[in-house]
Every structure is written in C-alpha cells, then in structure tokens.
Design a protein around this motif. Structure first.
Motif, PDB file in Angstrom:
ATOM      1  N   ASP A 136      -1.624  21.487   6.617  1.00  0.00           N
ATOM      2  CA  ASP A 136      -0.964  20.112   6.057  1.00  0.00           C
ATOM      3  C   ASP A 136      -1.723  18.814   6.622  1.00  0.00           C
ATOM      4  O   ASP A 136      -2.046  17.884   5.854  1.00  0.00           O
ATOM      5  CB  ASP A 136       0.493  19.912   6.685  1.00  0.00           C
ATOM      6  N   SER A 137      -2.258  18.761   7.918  1.00  0.00           N
ATOM      7  CA  SER A 137      -3.117  17.509   8.362  1.00  0.00           C
ATOM      8  C   SER A 137      -4.333  17.559   7.561  1.00  0.00           C
ATOM      9  O   SER A 137      -4.890  16.687   7.405  1.00  0.00           O
ATOM     10  CB  SER A 137      -3.108  17.900  10.013  1.00  0.00           C
ATOM     11  N   ILE A 138      -5.143  19.001   7.574  1.00  0.00           N
ATOM     12  CA  ILE A 138      -6.475  18.823   6.792  1.00  0.00           C
ATOM     13  C   ILE A 138      -5.948  18.249   5.216  1.00  0.00           C
ATOM     14  O   ILE A 138      -6.704  17.463   4.861  1.00  0.00           O
ATOM     15  CB  ILE A 138      -6.815  20.184   6.908  1.00  0.00           C
ATOM     16  N   SER A 139      -4.933  18.755   4.741  1.00  0.00           N
ATOM     17  CA  SER A 139      -4.725  18.321   3.292  1.00  0.00           C
ATOM     18  C   SER A 139      -4.611  16.693   3.439  1.00  0.00           C
ATOM     19  O   SER A 139      -4.952  16.173   2.389  1.00  0.00           O
ATOM     20  CB  SER A 139      -3.428  19.087   3.075  1.00  0.00           C
ATOM     21  N   ALA A 140      -4.028  16.218   4.356  1.00  0.00           N
ATOM     22  CA  ALA A 140      -3.558  14.804   4.310  1.00  0.00           C
ATOM     23  C   ALA A 140      -5.100  14.059   4.488  1.00  0.00           C
ATOM     24  O   ALA A 140      -5.240  12.989   3.944  1.00  0.00           O
ATOM     25  CB  ALA A 140      -2.419  14.242   5.507  1.00  0.00           C
ATOM     26  N   LEU A 141      -6.011  14.705   5.349  1.00  0.00           N
ATOM     27  CA  LEU A 141      -7.077  13.847   5.545  1.00  0.00           C
ATOM     28  C   LEU A 141      -7.926  13.882   4.466  1.00  0.00           C
ATOM     29  O   LEU A 141      -8.966  13.054   3.941  1.00  0.00           O
ATOM     30  CB  LEU A 141      -7.554  14.335   6.748  1.00  0.00           C
ATOM     31  N   ARG A 142      -7.934  15.058   3.786  1.00  0.00           N
ATOM     32  CA  ARG A 142      -8.664  15.091   2.409  1.00  0.00           C
ATOM     33  C   ARG A 142      -8.016  14.026   1.566  1.00  0.00           C
ATOM     34  O   ARG A 142      -8.748  13.582   0.420  1.00  0.00           O
ATOM     35  CB  ARG A 142      -8.654  16.560   1.787  1.00  0.00           C
ATOM     36  N   THR A 143      -6.838  14.020   1.237  1.00  0.00           N
ATOM     37  CA  THR A 143      -6.207  13.156   0.503  1.00  0.00           C
ATOM     38  C   THR A 143      -6.804  11.408   0.886  1.00  0.00           C
ATOM     39  O   THR A 143      -7.099  10.752   0.073  1.00  0.00           O
ATOM     40  CB  THR A 143      -4.730  12.900   0.563  1.00  0.00           C
ATOM     41  N   ALA A 144      -6.805  11.424   2.197  1.00  0.00           N
ATOM     42  CA  ALA A 144      -7.251  10.189   2.795  1.00  0.00           C
ATOM     43  C   ALA A 144      -8.639   9.821   2.351  1.00  0.00           C
ATOM     44  O   ALA A 144      -9.214   8.466   2.027  1.00  0.00           O
ATOM     45  CB  ALA A 144      -7.117   9.991   4.233  1.00  0.00           C
ATOM     46  N   TYR A 145      -9.563  10.870   2.336  1.00  0.00           N
ATOM     47  CA  TYR A 145     -10.927  10.639   2.126  1.00  0.00           C
ATOM     48  C   TYR A 145     -11.195  10.208   0.584  1.00  0.00           C
ATOM     49  O   TYR A 145     -11.979   9.382   0.069  1.00  0.00           O
ATOM     50  CB  TYR A 145     -11.744  12.022   2.504  1.00  0.00           C
ATOM     51  N   ARG A 146     -10.211  11.156  -0.403  1.00  0.00           N
ATOM     52  CA  ARG A 146     -10.485  10.640  -1.652  1.00  0.00           C
ATOM     53  C   ARG A 146     -10.237   9.145  -2.036  1.00  0.00           C
ATOM     54  O   ARG A 146     -10.688   8.520  -2.794  1.00  0.00           O
ATOM     55  CB  ARG A 146      -9.565  11.489  -2.485  1.00  0.00           C
ATOM     56  N   LEU A 147      -8.977   8.559  -1.148  1.00  0.00           N
ATOM     57  CA  LEU A 147      -8.632   7.514  -1.589  1.00  0.00           C
ATOM     58  C   LEU A 147      -9.837   6.137  -0.906  1.00  0.00           C
ATOM     59  O   LEU A 147     -10.135   5.332  -1.537  1.00  0.00           O
ATOM     60  CB  LEU A 147      -7.205   6.924  -0.518  1.00  0.00           C
ATOM     61  N   LEU A 148     -10.436   6.824   0.145  1.00  0.00           N
ATOM     62  CA  LEU A 148     -11.238   5.840   0.942  1.00  0.00           C
ATOM     63  C   LEU A 148     -12.742   5.871   0.039  1.00  0.00           C
ATOM     64  O   LEU A 148     -13.337   4.733  -0.183  1.00  0.00           O
ATOM     65  CB  LEU A 148     -11.584   6.011   2.314  1.00  0.00           C
ATOM     66  N   TYR A 149     -13.033   6.873  -0.525  1.00  0.00           N
ATOM     67  CA  TYR A 149     -14.297   7.167  -1.011  1.00  0.00           C
ATOM     68  C   TYR A 149     -14.401   7.593  -2.564  1.00  0.00           C
ATOM     69  O   TYR A 149     -15.465   7.410  -3.119  1.00  0.00           O
ATOM     70  CB  TYR A 149     -15.147   8.104  -0.168  1.00  0.00           C
ATOM     71  N   SER A 202     -11.266  -0.614  -3.879  1.00  0.00           N
ATOM     72  CA  SER A 202     -11.719  -1.605  -2.907  1.00  0.00           C
ATOM     73  C   SER A 202     -11.351  -1.061  -1.510  1.00  0.00           C
ATOM     74  O   SER A 202     -10.333  -0.370  -1.400  1.00  0.00           O
ATOM     75  CB  SER A 202     -11.295  -2.934  -3.452  1.00  0.00           C
ATOM     76  N   LEU A 203     -12.019  -1.575  -0.588  1.00  0.00           N
ATOM     77  CA  LEU A 203     -11.438  -1.214   0.811  1.00  0.00           C
ATOM     78  C   LEU A 203     -10.172  -1.725   1.252  1.00  0.00           C
ATOM     79  O   LEU A 203      -9.494  -0.742   1.820  1.00  0.00           O
ATOM     80  CB  LEU A 203     -12.679  -1.670   1.840  1.00  0.00           C
ATOM     81  N   GLU A 204      -9.675  -2.983   0.821  1.00  0.00           N
ATOM     82  CA  GLU A 204      -8.508  -3.354   0.803  1.00  0.00           C
ATOM     83  C   GLU A 204      -7.449  -2.434   0.078  1.00  0.00           C
ATOM     84  O   GLU A 204      -6.403  -2.137   0.665  1.00  0.00           O
ATOM     85  CB  GLU A 204      -8.559  -4.672   0.667  1.00  0.00           C
ATOM     86  N   ASP A 205      -7.709  -2.263  -0.909  1.00  0.00           N
ATOM     87  CA  ASP A 205      -6.741  -1.351  -1.656  1.00  0.00           C
ATOM     88  C   ASP A 205      -6.738   0.005  -1.264  1.00  0.00           C
ATOM     89  O   ASP A 205      -5.859   0.607  -1.104  1.00  0.00           O
ATOM     90  CB  ASP A 205      -7.134  -1.394  -3.271  1.00  0.00           C
ATOM     91  N   ALA A 206      -7.712   0.670  -0.683  1.00  0.00           N
ATOM     92  CA  ALA A 206      -7.569   1.955   0.030  1.00  0.00           C
ATOM     93  C   ALA A 206      -6.936   1.885   1.140  1.00  0.00           C
ATOM     94  O   ALA A 206      -6.182   2.781   1.615  1.00  0.00           O
ATOM     95  CB  ALA A 206      -9.211   2.291   0.252  1.00  0.00           C
ATOM     96  N   LYS A 207      -7.226   0.850   2.044  1.00  0.00           N
ATOM     97  CA  LYS A 207      -6.252   0.725   3.220  1.00  0.00           C
ATOM     98  C   LYS A 207      -4.673   0.662   3.131  1.00  0.00           C
ATOM     99  O   LYS A 207      -3.955   1.102   3.681  1.00  0.00           O
ATOM    100  CB  LYS A 207      -6.650  -0.403   4.151  1.00  0.00           C
ATOM    101  N   ALA A 208      -4.371   0.023   1.982  1.00  0.00           N
ATOM    102  CA  ALA A 208      -2.866  -0.110   1.436  1.00  0.00           C
ATOM    103  C   ALA A 208      -2.484   1.487   1.094  1.00  0.00           C
ATOM    104  O   ALA A 208      -1.261   1.787   1.802  1.00  0.00           O
ATOM    105  CB  ALA A 208      -2.689  -1.137   0.425  1.00  0.00           C
ATOM    106  N   GLN A 209      -3.084   2.040   0.245  1.00  0.00           N
ATOM    107  CA  GLN A 209      -2.712   3.380   0.026  1.00  0.00           C
ATOM    108  C   GLN A 209      -3.111   4.390   1.156  1.00  0.00           C
ATOM    109  O   GLN A 209      -1.949   5.222   1.387  1.00  0.00           O
ATOM    110  CB  GLN A 209      -3.456   3.745  -1.267  1.00  0.00           C
ATOM    111  N   LEU A 210      -3.769   4.301   2.136  1.00  0.00           N
ATOM    112  CA  LEU A 210      -3.754   4.923   3.233  1.00  0.00           C
ATOM    113  C   LEU A 210      -2.528   4.743   4.026  1.00  0.00           C
ATOM    114  O   LEU A 210      -1.929   5.640   4.681  1.00  0.00           O
ATOM    115  CB  LEU A 210      -4.894   4.588   4.203  1.00  0.00           C
ATOM    116  N   ALA A 211      -1.994   3.478   4.064  1.00  0.00           N
ATOM    117  CA  ALA A 211      -0.826   3.161   5.004  1.00  0.00           C
ATOM    118  C   ALA A 211       0.301   3.924   4.311  1.00  0.00           C
ATOM    119  O   ALA A 211       1.228   4.479   5.218  1.00  0.00           O
ATOM    120  CB  ALA A 211      -0.429   1.747   4.858  1.00  0.00           C
ATOM    121  N   GLU A 212       0.480   3.858   2.981  1.00  0.00           N
ATOM    122  CA  GLU A 212       1.542   4.897   2.459  1.00  0.00           C
ATOM    123  C   GLU A 212       1.434   6.085   2.712  1.00  0.00           C
ATOM    124  O   GLU A 212       2.265   6.791   2.970  1.00  0.00           O
ATOM    125  CB  GLU A 212       1.564   4.612   0.893  1.00  0.00           C
ATOM    126  N   LEU A 213       0.295   6.846   2.684  1.00  0.00           N
ATOM    127  CA  LEU A 213      -0.077   8.259   2.944  1.00  0.00           C
ATOM    128  C   LEU A 213       0.363   8.506   4.651  1.00  0.00           C
ATOM    129  O   LEU A 213       1.025   9.468   4.732  1.00  0.00           O
ATOM    130  CB  LEU A 213      -1.574   8.405   2.932  1.00  0.00           C
TER     131      LEU A 213
END
Length: 262
Positions: free
Chosen positions: A206-219, A224-235
C-alpha cells in the motif's frame, strides 16, 4: 590495548579506544577521537577536529578530517563527526565544516562509502547510505538515510538528496532529488519510484502504491508544481499506510531551496 603499527604516527592529544588499530604509515592528529573497534588501514591520514565512532573500517590512503576546500576558510577549529560501523574505502576524502555553515560535517551510521568518494565541507550524510566509487559531494550537500549515489556522479553544492532516493551512475545533480525517487542523467532527471529498494526495506504494498500515485501526480500528469502539491496533500490524507511517506515527500518539496528535479 590499541594496535598501532610502529611506522604509524599518533600525535599527542589524540584519544584512541583501547582496541583501535592503526595501520602502517598512517597519521592520527592531535585533535582526533577514535571509538572502539575502529580499524584504520595503511597510509591514511586522520586529522583536524575529527571524531570517529565505533567499529568503523577506514581503507588505505584515506584522508579524513582535512581542511575544507573553501577559500573563505581561515583555519577555524571546525569539525567532522562520523558515526558507527561505517566502511570508508581507499582514497576517500572527507573534510571538516566551515563557519559559513554549522561548522561541522557529519556522517551517520552503517554507511558504505566506496573508493575515491569525496565528501566536502558541511555535508550531512545520513545512515545506511551507499556512495559508489568516485561519487563527489560538493559543499553543504545533504544525503538522506538509505539513499544511493551511483558511481562517478557529481552533486552540486547545497543540493539535497532525500531518504531512499537512488541516483544512477555518472549523473550530474544540480537540484534536489525528492525522497523515494530514482534519478539519472546529465542533468539528472526523475525515473520513477525506487520500488525495489523500498521492498527490500519492508515498505508495504500500500505504501509503495501510494508513492507511485504521488510520483504520477508530481511528474506524469502535466500539473504545475502548486497543483501537484495540492493533490499530494489530498493523497496524504487518504488514511492508508502510505500517508506518512507522502507527507514526507510533501515536506521535502516545500523546504527545497534549489527546487526539485523536474
């Protein structure tokens, strides 16, 4: 009783634990402290205001605690502090800090530092780090716990490499590498999450899956970086095993001074 080879020089004032071994033709300076079980190979120099912890293995021809390669340095009694159970191989150079920073270079515990590595003034190397042959850290670099830096890579001054990050060989790093991310190239670019490394260290699926999702949001999602950070906060508030790791990723991005690799 310390085992000091007859050809070695240990200056008056040095503090060595009873079972320290100093190899042929090595030199230990007057302000050096060496902990129990540490072995220093032949022709090495341990100098400056340097403290080595317990059970370290120092290879031949290493230079530990030398003066910073900083033209502002004026001989101040800055320090190098190395923890326990580190392997520091042949021809490695590690310098003391400068007064322009905290005045201390630090290396944690259980690190594997291969031949010809350079750790410059005011660097902060965590624990369980692998620095491969000829990896070069400029001044004020931070390397997080469990990070891996590939052979012949160069890291620009003030760059931060996050926990569990992995840097490929012959890379040039001029911006911060977020935790858990693999990067490579000149200049280094992101290449996914360090999945295999995280599995080996016991991260849950589950942790690895969450980090993969975070990577997709970021990269990968064109945000934009600001939009990615907002979605990361939700994740990070999803209530799963990966929340704390995503929060660590967010905190790293928010505190980055040089900006993260993109």
């Amino acid at each position: 009783m310390s085992k000091i080879h007859p050809t070695a020089i240990v200056e008056t004032g040095a503090e060595l634990a009873d079972d320290v071994e100093i190899g042929p033709y090595s030199i230990v300076g007057a302000h050096v402290v060496i902990g129990a079980g540490t072995v220093v190979g032949s022709h090495s120099v341990i100098e400056g205001h340097t403290t080595l912890g317990a059970a370290n293995r120092i290879g031949h021809y290493a230079s530990i605690g030398g003066r910073p390669q900083d033209m502002k340095y004026q001989g101040e009694p800055t320090r190098l502090v190395v923890g326990d159970r580190n392997t520091i191989r042949e021809f490695t150079t590690i310098h003391t800090g400068t007064t322009q920073d905290g005045g201390v270079t630090t290396v944690g515990d259980d690190n594997w530092i291969m031949a010809y590595v350079h750790i410059a003034h005011d660097c902060r190397v965590g624990s369980h780090v692998i620095l491969s042959n000829n990896a070069q850290m400029a001044g004020h670099v931070t390397v997080g716990d469990w990070a891996i830096v590939g052979a012949m890579s160069g890291v620009h001054q003030f760059v931060k490499i996050g926990d569990h990050a992995m840097l490929g060989g012959a890379s040039a790093v001029v911006q911060d590498v977020p935790p858990f991310v693999m990067a490579a190239g000149n200049k280094a670019e992101p290449h996914g999450i360090n999945v295999e490394g995280l599995r080996r260290r016991g991260f849950s699926a589950d942790s690895i899956s969450a980090l993969r999702t975070a990577y997709r949001l970021l990269y990968k999602n064109g945000l934009s970086l600001e939009d990615a950070k907002a979605q990361l906060a939700e994740l990070a508030s999803a209530g799963g095993d990966g929340d704390e790791h995503v929060r660590k990723l967010i905190a790293f991005i928010e505190t980055s001074q040089r900006g993260i690799i993109r």
